[in-house]
Write a protein that holds these residues in place. Structure first.
Motif, PDB file in Angstrom:
ATOM      1  N   UNK A 107     -32.863  34.456  21.039  1.00  0.00           N
ATOM      2  CA  UNK A 107     -33.943  34.082  20.353  1.00  0.00           C
ATOM      3  C   UNK A 107     -33.514  33.222  20.518  1.00  0.00           C
ATOM      4  N   UNK A 108     -32.296  32.199  19.441  1.00  0.00           N
ATOM      5  CA  UNK A 108     -31.255  30.951  20.085  1.00  0.00           C
ATOM      6  C   UNK A 108     -31.675  30.376  20.660  1.00  0.00           C
ATOM      7  N   UNK A 109     -31.105  30.785  22.341  1.00  0.00           N
ATOM      8  CA  UNK A 109     -31.712  29.863  23.720  1.00  0.00           C
ATOM      9  C   UNK A 109     -32.567  29.726  23.319  1.00  0.00           C
ATOM     10  N   UNK A 110     -34.387  30.251  22.679  1.00  0.00           N
ATOM     11  CA  UNK A 110     -35.439  29.545  22.689  1.00  0.00           C
ATOM     12  C   UNK A 110     -36.070  28.573  22.019  1.00  0.00           C
ATOM     13  N   UNK A 111     -35.210  28.882  20.447  1.00  0.00           N
ATOM     14  CA  UNK A 111     -35.515  27.978  19.720  1.00  0.00           C
ATOM     15  C   UNK A 111     -34.414  27.228  19.142  1.00  0.00           C
ATOM     16  N   UNK A 112     -33.489  26.911  19.676  1.00  0.00           N
ATOM     17  CA  UNK A 112     -32.150  25.792  19.460  1.00  0.00           C
ATOM     18  C   UNK A 112     -33.029  24.643  20.436  1.00  0.00           C
ATOM     19  N   UNK A 113     -33.470  24.478  21.063  1.00  0.00           N
ATOM     20  CA  UNK A 113     -33.401  23.372  22.147  1.00  0.00           C
ATOM     21  C   UNK A 113     -35.270  23.579  22.175  1.00  0.00           C
ATOM     22  N   UNK A 114     -35.803  24.122  21.024  1.00  0.00           N
ATOM     23  CA  UNK A 114     -37.596  24.023  21.404  1.00  0.00           C
ATOM     24  C   UNK A 114     -37.955  24.522  22.220  1.00  0.00           C
ATOM     25  N   UNK A 115     -37.827  25.436  22.980  1.00  0.00           N
ATOM     26  CA  UNK A 115     -38.524  25.481  25.354  1.00  0.00           C
ATOM     27  C   UNK A 115     -38.652  26.996  24.982  1.00  0.00           C
ATOM     28  N   UNK A 116     -39.437  27.421  25.131  1.00  0.00           N
ATOM     29  CA  UNK A 116     -39.191  28.787  25.362  1.00  0.00           C
ATOM     30  C   UNK A 116     -38.812  29.259  26.668  1.00  0.00           C
ATOM     31  N   UNK A 117     -39.575  28.265  27.888  1.00  0.00           N
ATOM     32  CA  UNK A 117     -39.210  28.522  29.080  1.00  0.00           C
ATOM     33  C   UNK A 117     -38.113  27.762  29.459  1.00  0.00           C
ATOM     34  N   UNK A 119     -35.124  26.374  32.624  1.00  0.00           N
ATOM     35  CA  UNK A 119     -34.907  24.914  33.313  1.00  0.00           C
ATOM     36  C   UNK A 119     -33.550  24.034  33.426  1.00  0.00           C
ATOM     37  N   UNK A 120     -33.836  22.954  34.039  1.00  0.00           N
ATOM     38  CA  UNK A 120     -32.503  22.783  34.015  1.00  0.00           C
ATOM     39  C   UNK A 120     -32.251  22.210  32.922  1.00  0.00           C
ATOM     40  N   UNK A 121     -30.948  21.953  32.211  1.00  0.00           N
ATOM     41  CA  UNK A 121     -30.157  21.580  30.942  1.00  0.00           C
ATOM     42  C   UNK A 121     -30.517  21.765  29.715  1.00  0.00           C
ATOM     43  N   UNK A 122     -30.837  23.576  29.977  1.00  0.00           N
ATOM     44  CA  UNK A 122     -31.155  24.613  29.515  1.00  0.00           C
ATOM     45  C   UNK A 122     -30.296  25.008  28.416  1.00  0.00           C
ATOM     46  N   UNK A 123     -30.024  24.894  27.151  1.00  0.00           N
ATOM     47  CA  UNK A 123     -28.611  25.602  27.127  1.00  0.00           C
ATOM     48  C   UNK A 123     -28.686  26.912  26.785  1.00  0.00           C
ATOM     49  N   UNK A 124     -27.852  27.832  27.036  1.00  0.00           N
ATOM     50  CA  UNK A 124     -27.866  29.394  26.290  1.00  0.00           C
ATOM     51  C   UNK A 124     -26.836  29.213  25.667  1.00  0.00           C
ATOM     52  N   UNK A 125     -26.897  30.028  24.297  1.00  0.00           N
ATOM     53  CA  UNK A 125     -26.982  30.656  23.137  1.00  0.00           C
ATOM     54  C   UNK A 125     -26.048  31.741  22.951  1.00  0.00           C
ATOM     55  N   UNK A 126     -25.524  31.096  22.070  1.00  0.00           N
ATOM     56  CA  UNK A 126     -25.250  33.010  21.177  1.00  0.00           C
ATOM     57  C   UNK A 126     -25.657  32.606  19.839  1.00  0.00           C
ATOM     58  N   UNK A 127     -25.261  33.860  19.165  1.00  0.00           N
ATOM     59  CA  UNK A 127     -25.809  34.207  17.696  1.00  0.00           C
ATOM     60  C   UNK A 127     -25.325  33.556  17.137  1.00  0.00           C
ATOM     61  N   UNK A 128     -23.707  32.811  16.999  1.00  0.00           N
ATOM     62  CA  UNK A 128     -23.094  31.941  16.609  1.00  0.00           C
ATOM     63  C   UNK A 128     -23.135  30.606  16.776  1.00  0.00           C
ATOM     64  N   UNK A 129     -24.218  30.224  17.122  1.00  0.00           N
ATOM     65  CA  UNK A 129     -24.832  28.799  17.423  1.00  0.00           C
ATOM     66  C   UNK A 129     -23.427  28.287  17.818  1.00  0.00           C
ATOM     67  N   UNK A 130     -23.272  28.248  18.715  1.00  0.00           N
ATOM     68  CA  UNK A 130     -22.947  28.108  20.207  1.00  0.00           C
ATOM     69  C   UNK A 130     -22.994  28.324  21.126  1.00  0.00           C
ATOM     70  N   UNK A 131     -22.857  27.443  22.111  1.00  0.00           N
ATOM     71  CA  UNK A 131     -23.739  27.196  23.787  1.00  0.00           C
ATOM     72  C   UNK A 131     -22.615  27.863  24.091  1.00  0.00           C
ATOM     73  N   UNK A 132     -22.675  29.215  25.555  1.00  0.00           N
ATOM     74  CA  UNK A 132     -22.238  29.932  26.416  1.00  0.00           C
ATOM     75  C   UNK A 132     -22.396  29.214  27.476  1.00  0.00           C
ATOM     76  N   UNK A 133     -23.159  28.163  28.013  1.00  0.00           N
ATOM     77  CA  UNK A 133     -23.225  28.119  29.164  1.00  0.00           C
ATOM     78  C   UNK A 133     -24.558  27.405  28.571  1.00  0.00           C
ATOM     79  N   UNK A 134     -24.681  26.222  30.127  1.00  0.00           N
ATOM     80  CA  UNK A 134     -25.352  24.994  30.678  1.00  0.00           C
ATOM     81  C   UNK A 134     -26.233  25.724  31.624  1.00  0.00           C
ATOM     82  N   UNK A 135     -27.291  25.756  31.922  1.00  0.00           N
ATOM     83  CA  UNK A 135     -28.056  25.812  32.776  1.00  0.00           C
ATOM     84  C   UNK A 135     -28.348  24.462  33.535  1.00  0.00           C
ATOM     85  N   UNK A 136     -26.880  23.808  34.659  1.00  0.00           N
ATOM     86  CA  UNK A 136     -27.359  22.419  35.174  1.00  0.00           C
ATOM     87  C   UNK A 136     -28.236  21.765  36.222  1.00  0.00           C
TER      88      UNK A 136
END
Length: 288
Positions: A107-117, A119-136
């Motif tokens: 849910x946060x992975x979709x919400x924080x970047x304002x993008x549900x799909x 793709x490149x440069x999309x952050x994958x977030x935890x529920x603690x508000x941190x980026x775990x990984x980035x789609x480079x």
């Protein structure tokens, strides 16, 4: 059989030890590299990523259809997922390796970047508000952050079986098997993101399965924290094909640097910048 004193007395020491040596030689002569095993060293892979020096690889593996793998990686590790035949389906979950209670939050992975799909440069977030990984990098564009991995009940309904040892394992069963290697149980496995099998939402809210972009695509993930990464290669739950259709998945890993302030994907929006800053500060305080 055990080589106890009575065995040695009956056979003679030289004969018994000779039998062991012959058995060892025979086993080594039969030793082969399975198509589905990690290459050790990783530089020995016959299919290194294009443009990457094989000597720099830390991990290289081909995951079988209906198989899984798991990685524990350092901050700054780049993980490439490849779909060589066009029908891989990688369900991925990840955890902060320093605190596995912090895990992927779709849910946060979709919400924080304002993008549900994805793709490149999309952050994958935890529920603690941190980026775990980035789609480079992403040459596929066919992904899903709505449906998660296929569940046991769904696989039993569709294929008749869901067990990880059976012919049609569910994605969730495979993720549980992978998680068990890190002390994680069923309740620890969050909803997954899926790569290489696309889903879009129609105007009426229905999910439209778009399938694969074709053979030869890849997705690169950059670990922004030390991570436990679980990957299942099983058919997407929205795949309408009646048969259990999934192709091999390749996974490679090598070292790069984690994201930092000033990177375009970090500073793209205030929300992203805040999430990356949270990860950067966490890593600095942990001495990483």
């Amino acid at each position: 059989m055990p080589l106890d004193d009575s065995t040695l007395d009956n056979m003679g020491r030289s004969e018994a030890l000779g039998s062991v040596g012959q058995a060892r030689a025979d086993a080594r002569a039969r030793e082969t590299q399975s198509r589905w095993m990690p290459y050790v060293p990783a530089s020995g892979t016959p299919t290194p990523p294009v443009g990457i020096d094989p000597a720099t690889l830390l991990w290289s593996e081909t995951v079988a259809p209906g198989g899984y793998t798991h990685l524990r990686v350092a901050r700054g590790t780049r993980i490439r997922l490849e779909d060589p035949e066009g029908d891989a389906s990688a369900s991925v979950v990840m955890f902060n390796a320093l605190n596995p209670g912090e895990r992927l939050n779709v849910a946060d992975t979709q919400k924080i970047p304002w993008q549900a799909y994805l793709g490149a440069h999309h952050p994958l977030l935890s529920g603690d508000g941190r980026v775990l990984a980035t789609i480079l990098e992403d040459t596929s564009g066919h992904h899903d952050a709505f449906c998660g991995a296929s569940g046991d009940a769904w696989n039993v309904h569709k294929y008749g079986d869901a067990t990880p040892e059976g012919p049609t394992p569910s994605g969730h069963a495979l993720l549980r098997m992978a998680g068990a290697k890190h002390g994680l149980g069923r309740r620890d496995i969050p909803p997954a993101v899926s790569f290489f099998q696309g889903v879009r939402v129609l105007e009426d809210g229905a999910f439209d399965w778009r399938g694969s972009a074709g053979a030869g695509t890849h997705v690169d993930l950059l670990a922004e924290l030390p991570l436990i990464v679980l990957i299942a290669n099983a058919p997407h739950p929205r795949d309408p094909r009646p048969d259990y259709v999934v192709a091999p998945l390749r996974v490679h890993a090598w070292t790069e640097r984690a994201s930092r302030e000033g990177d375009a994907h970090v500073d793209a929006t205030p929300e992203r910048q805040r999430a990356y800053r949270n990860s950067i500060a966490y890593a600095a305080l942990a001495g990483l």
